[in-house]
Design a protein around this motif. Structure first.
Motif, PDB file in Angstrom:
ATOM      1  N   ALA A 278      -1.032  -3.699  -1.359  1.00 44.91           N
ATOM      2  CA  ALA A 278      -0.269  -2.437  -1.349  1.00 44.91           C
ATOM      3  C   ALA A 278       0.979  -2.552  -2.221  1.00 44.91           C
ATOM      4  O   ALA A 278       1.326  -1.619  -2.971  1.00 44.91           O
ATOM      5  CB  ALA A 278       0.119  -2.070   0.082  1.00 44.91           C
ATOM      6  N   GLU A 279       1.625  -3.689  -2.144  1.00 44.46           N
ATOM      7  CA  GLU A 279       2.833  -3.941  -2.937  1.00 44.46           C
ATOM      8  C   GLU A 279       2.480  -3.996  -4.432  1.00 44.46           C
ATOM      9  O   GLU A 279       3.175  -3.439  -5.287  1.00 44.46           O
ATOM     10  CB  GLU A 279       3.458  -5.262  -2.462  1.00 44.46           C
ATOM     11  CG  GLU A 279       4.564  -5.836  -3.305  1.00 44.46           C
ATOM     12  CD  GLU A 279       5.812  -4.964  -3.362  1.00 44.46           C
ATOM     13  OE1 GLU A 279       5.912  -4.046  -2.521  1.00 44.46           O
ATOM     14  OE2 GLU A 279       6.635  -5.170  -4.265  1.00 44.46           O
ATOM     15  N   LEU A 280       1.365  -4.651  -4.717  1.00 47.70           N
ATOM     16  CA  LEU A 280       0.892  -4.764  -6.090  1.00 47.70           C
ATOM     17  C   LEU A 280       0.627  -3.379  -6.691  1.00 47.70           C
ATOM     18  O   LEU A 280       1.088  -3.055  -7.787  1.00 47.70           O
ATOM     19  CB  LEU A 280      -0.387  -5.608  -6.092  1.00 47.70           C
ATOM     20  CG  LEU A 280      -1.090  -5.796  -7.404  1.00 47.70           C
ATOM     21  CD1 LEU A 280      -0.247  -6.621  -8.355  1.00 47.70           C
ATOM     22  CD2 LEU A 280      -2.430  -6.483  -7.192  1.00 47.70           C
ATOM     23  N   HIS A 281      -0.108  -2.547  -5.928  1.00 44.07           N
ATOM     24  CA  HIS A 281      -0.431  -1.201  -6.428  1.00 44.07           C
ATOM     25  C   HIS A 281       0.835  -0.368  -6.604  1.00 44.07           C
ATOM     26  O   HIS A 281       0.971   0.365  -7.580  1.00 44.07           O
ATOM     27  CB  HIS A 281      -1.417  -0.504  -5.489  1.00 44.07           C
ATOM     28  CG  HIS A 281      -2.784  -1.114  -5.544  1.00 44.07           C
ATOM     29  ND1 HIS A 281      -3.473  -1.272  -6.737  1.00 44.07           N
ATOM     30  CD2 HIS A 281      -3.584  -1.636  -4.591  1.00 44.07           C
ATOM     31  CE1 HIS A 281      -4.634  -1.861  -6.508  1.00 44.07           C
ATOM     32  NE2 HIS A 281      -4.729  -2.093  -5.206  1.00 44.07           N
ATOM     33  N   ALA A 282       1.759  -0.506  -5.680  1.00 39.06           N
ATOM     34  CA  ALA A 282       3.016   0.260  -5.774  1.00 39.06           C
ATOM     35  C   ALA A 282       3.744  -0.117  -7.067  1.00 39.06           C
ATOM     36  O   ALA A 282       4.255   0.750  -7.793  1.00 39.06           O
ATOM     37  CB  ALA A 282       3.894  -0.016  -4.562  1.00 39.06           C
ATOM     38  N   GLN A 283       3.774  -1.397  -7.364  1.00 43.41           N
ATOM     39  CA  GLN A 283       4.482  -1.834  -8.571  1.00 43.41           C
ATOM     40  C   GLN A 283       3.750  -1.393  -9.833  1.00 43.41           C
ATOM     41  O   GLN A 283       4.371  -0.939 -10.801  1.00 43.41           O
ATOM     42  CB  GLN A 283       4.640  -3.358  -8.560  1.00 43.41           C
ATOM     43  CG  GLN A 283       5.589  -3.797  -7.460  1.00 43.41           C
ATOM     44  CD  GLN A 283       6.377  -5.038  -7.852  1.00 43.41           C
ATOM     45  OE1 GLN A 283       6.720  -5.230  -9.012  1.00 43.41           O
ATOM     46  NE2 GLN A 283       6.665  -5.872  -6.876  1.00 43.41           N
ATOM     47  N   MET A 284       2.430  -1.507  -9.825  1.00 44.25           N
ATOM     48  CA  MET A 284       1.665  -1.064 -11.003  1.00 44.25           C
ATOM     49  C   MET A 284       1.858   0.447 -11.222  1.00 44.25           C
ATOM     50  O   MET A 284       2.001   0.897 -12.358  1.00 44.25           O
ATOM     51  CB  MET A 284       0.181  -1.399 -10.841  1.00 44.25           C
ATOM     52  CG  MET A 284      -0.134  -2.880 -10.895  1.00 44.25           C
ATOM     53  SD  MET A 284       0.236  -3.663 -12.491  1.00 44.25           S
ATOM     54  CE  MET A 284      -1.180  -3.166 -13.466  1.00 44.25           C
TER      55      MET A 284
ATOM     56  N   GLU B 193      -4.990  -4.160 -15.942  1.00 39.72           N
ATOM     57  CA  GLU B 193      -5.547  -3.411 -14.811  1.00 39.72           C
ATOM     58  C   GLU B 193      -6.953  -3.913 -14.484  1.00 39.72           C
ATOM     59  O   GLU B 193      -7.299  -4.099 -13.320  1.00 39.72           O
ATOM     60  CB  GLU B 193      -5.558  -1.911 -15.114  1.00 39.72           C
ATOM     61  CG  GLU B 193      -4.188  -1.307 -14.914  1.00 39.72           C
ATOM     62  CD  GLU B 193      -4.223   0.197 -14.641  1.00 39.72           C
ATOM     63  OE1 GLU B 193      -3.419   0.664 -13.845  1.00 39.72           O
ATOM     64  OE2 GLU B 193      -5.057   0.893 -15.257  1.00 39.72           O
ATOM     65  N   GLY B 194      -7.742  -4.141 -15.534  1.00 39.53           N
ATOM     66  CA  GLY B 194      -9.103  -4.648 -15.336  1.00 39.53           C
ATOM     67  C   GLY B 194      -9.093  -6.022 -14.702  1.00 39.53           C
ATOM     68  O   GLY B 194      -9.847  -6.305 -13.771  1.00 39.53           O
ATOM     69  N   PHE B 195      -8.195  -6.886 -15.208  1.00 40.48           N
ATOM     70  CA  PHE B 195      -8.105  -8.250 -14.670  1.00 40.48           C
ATOM     71  C   PHE B 195      -7.722  -8.225 -13.194  1.00 40.48           C
ATOM     72  O   PHE B 195      -8.315  -8.924 -12.370  1.00 40.48           O
ATOM     73  CB  PHE B 195      -7.065  -9.056 -15.472  1.00 40.48           C
ATOM     74  CG  PHE B 195      -6.846 -10.427 -14.909  1.00 40.48           C
ATOM     75  CD1 PHE B 195      -7.677 -11.481 -15.278  1.00 40.48           C
ATOM     76  CD2 PHE B 195      -5.837 -10.657 -13.974  1.00 40.48           C
ATOM     77  CE1 PHE B 195      -7.495 -12.752 -14.723  1.00 40.48           C
ATOM     78  CE2 PHE B 195      -5.646 -11.920 -13.416  1.00 40.48           C
ATOM     79  CZ  PHE B 195      -6.480 -12.964 -13.796  1.00 40.48           C
ATOM     80  N   ILE B 196      -6.741  -7.386 -12.860  1.00 44.47           N
ATOM     81  CA  ILE B 196      -6.261  -7.328 -11.477  1.00 44.47           C
ATOM     82  C   ILE B 196      -7.364  -6.774 -10.559  1.00 44.47           C
ATOM     83  O   ILE B 196      -7.622  -7.314  -9.482  1.00 44.47           O
ATOM     84  CB  ILE B 196      -4.962  -6.485 -11.382  1.00 44.47           C
ATOM     85  CG1 ILE B 196      -3.816  -7.250 -12.063  1.00 44.47           C
ATOM     86  CG2 ILE B 196      -4.599  -6.158  -9.940  1.00 44.47           C
ATOM     87  CD1 ILE B 196      -2.531  -6.460 -12.242  1.00 44.47           C
ATOM     88  N   ALA B 197      -8.024  -5.711 -11.006  1.00 45.99           N
ATOM     89  CA  ALA B 197      -9.089  -5.111 -10.194  1.00 45.99           C
ATOM     90  C   ALA B 197     -10.189  -6.139  -9.920  1.00 45.99           C
ATOM     91  O   ALA B 197     -10.671  -6.286  -8.783  1.00 45.99           O
ATOM     92  CB  ALA B 197      -9.671  -3.892 -10.907  1.00 45.99           C
ATOM     93  N   GLU B 198     -10.557  -6.878 -10.965  1.00 49.38           N
ATOM     94  CA  GLU B 198     -11.599  -7.914 -10.842  1.00 49.38           C
ATOM     95  C   GLU B 198     -11.168  -8.997  -9.831  1.00 49.38           C
ATOM     96  O   GLU B 198     -11.942  -9.401  -8.963  1.00 49.38           O
ATOM     97  CB  GLU B 198     -11.756  -8.557 -12.215  1.00 49.38           C
ATOM     98  CG  GLU B 198     -13.105  -9.154 -12.523  1.00 49.38           C
ATOM     99  CD  GLU B 198     -13.065  -9.737 -13.950  1.00 49.38           C
ATOM    100  OE1 GLU B 198     -12.969 -10.961 -14.061  1.00 49.38           O
ATOM    101  OE2 GLU B 198     -13.112  -8.952 -14.908  1.00 49.38           O
ATOM    102  N   ALA B 199      -9.910  -9.421  -9.963  1.00 55.05           N
ATOM    103  CA  ALA B 199      -9.409 -10.490  -9.075  1.00 55.05           C
ATOM    104  C   ALA B 199      -9.368 -10.007  -7.634  1.00 55.05           C
ATOM    105  O   ALA B 199      -9.679 -10.770  -6.705  1.00 55.05           O
ATOM    106  CB  ALA B 199      -8.027 -10.933  -9.544  1.00 55.05           C
TER     107      ALA B 199
ATOM    108  N   LEU C 144      -0.882 -12.943  -8.166  1.00 57.69           N
ATOM    109  CA  LEU C 144      -1.750 -12.174  -7.258  1.00 57.69           C
ATOM    110  C   LEU C 144      -1.859 -12.779  -5.859  1.00 57.69           C
ATOM    111  O   LEU C 144      -1.784 -12.041  -4.873  1.00 57.69           O
ATOM    112  CB  LEU C 144      -3.135 -11.971  -7.878  1.00 57.69           C
ATOM    113  CG  LEU C 144      -3.157 -11.098  -9.138  1.00 57.69           C
ATOM    114  CD1 LEU C 144      -4.569 -10.943  -9.662  1.00 57.69           C
ATOM    115  CD2 LEU C 144      -2.533  -9.739  -8.864  1.00 57.69           C
ATOM    116  N   PRO C 145      -2.007 -14.103  -5.740  1.00 61.74           N
ATOM    117  CA  PRO C 145      -2.158 -14.650  -4.386  1.00 61.74           C
ATOM    118  C   PRO C 145      -0.905 -14.463  -3.512  1.00 61.74           C
ATOM    119  O   PRO C 145      -0.987 -14.548  -2.297  1.00 61.74           O
ATOM    120  CB  PRO C 145      -2.408 -16.144  -4.622  1.00 61.74           C
ATOM    121  CG  PRO C 145      -2.786 -16.262  -6.051  1.00 61.74           C
ATOM    122  CD  PRO C 145      -2.114 -15.137  -6.762  1.00 61.74           C
TER     123      PRO C 145
END
Ligand SMILES: Cc1cc2nc3c(=O)[nH]c(=O)nc-3n(C[C@H](O)[C@H](O)[C@H](O)COP(=O)(O)O)c2cc1C
Length: 202
Positions: free
Chosen positions: A163-169, A192-198, A157-158
């Protein structure tokens, strides 16, 4: 100088994504997804643990661990971000220094022969000392693959722009929806929950 023909380059050994167990100093088991380059016959594994990982520290100290081939992407997703629900079922086998994951398909106990820490991602050459078969591998499944890719994203994540992360998901999600079973749907929702939280926390 190459006079004719293709360059004589040895093809790289393929990466096999799996789970590595090592022992923590307090005796608990550490479970981490790792992708070593594996030599034909699975006798030698070239592990590349980041020096920041617990796996690296445990390997430097004990020089042993167990590599597992598995199709359990739910465990892989949770282990990737250190959110396993309790200690997984383990098997202890005489002479195998780290515990074996009972739910894996195949396991390979290894001993480190060399470790090179010149780079942030160390290079550890491990020789397989014992191995075992527990159950059949499920086979190819696109949802499992999608979860695996999302788990990799979750550990990076860091390094990724949102935008790139969402595109890939968004690219991987339909595979889970179309081809996943309950475990893949749970693993995907968890990631998805973990990523949203982070992302909210950062
Ligand atoms: C499929 C997959 C393969 C991975 N391969 C590696 C690897 O080869 N080396 C590494 O350092 N991290 C790798 N990671 C990331 C680690 O699993 C992740 O950083 C984990 O939190 C490390 O846990 P630990 O600190 O308990 O060892 C991979 C993650 C996934 C999902």
């Amino acid at each position: 100088v190459i006079l004719f023909g293709p360059a004589n380059k040895t093809p790289m050994n393929p990466i096999l994504e799996g789970l590595v167990t090592t022992l923590n100093t307090n005796g608990t088991v550490n479970v981490s997804p790792m992708g070593p380059h594996v030599e034909e016959g699975m006798r030698i594994l070239h592990l590349r643990p980041f020096q920041t990982s617990e796996t690296y520290r445990n390997l430097v100290r004990d020089r042993t661990g167990v590599f597992h081939v598995t199709d359990d992407v739910e465990m892989l997703a949770r282990a990737a971000v250190d959110r396993l629900e309790g200690e997984p079922d383990l098997i202890e086998i005489e002479g195998v220094p780290a515990p074996i994951l009972a739910g894996a398909c195949r396991w390979f106990a290894f001993e480190l022969h060399t470790i090179d820490d010149a780079h942030p991602r160390a290079l550890a050459t491990a020789h397989v000392t014992q191995q075992g078969f527990l159950r059949e591998f499920f086979g190819f499944n696109r949802a499992k693959h999608a979860v695996l890719e999302a788990a990799i994203l979750a550990t990076r994540l860091p390094l990724l722009a949102p935008a790139e992360l969402h595109a890939q998901m968004n690219q991987w999600r339909p595979l889970v929806e179309k081809t996943g079973g309950p475990a893949e749907h749970r693993a995907w929702a968890f990631l998805e929950g973990f990523i949203a939280e982070a992302l909210t926390a950062s």
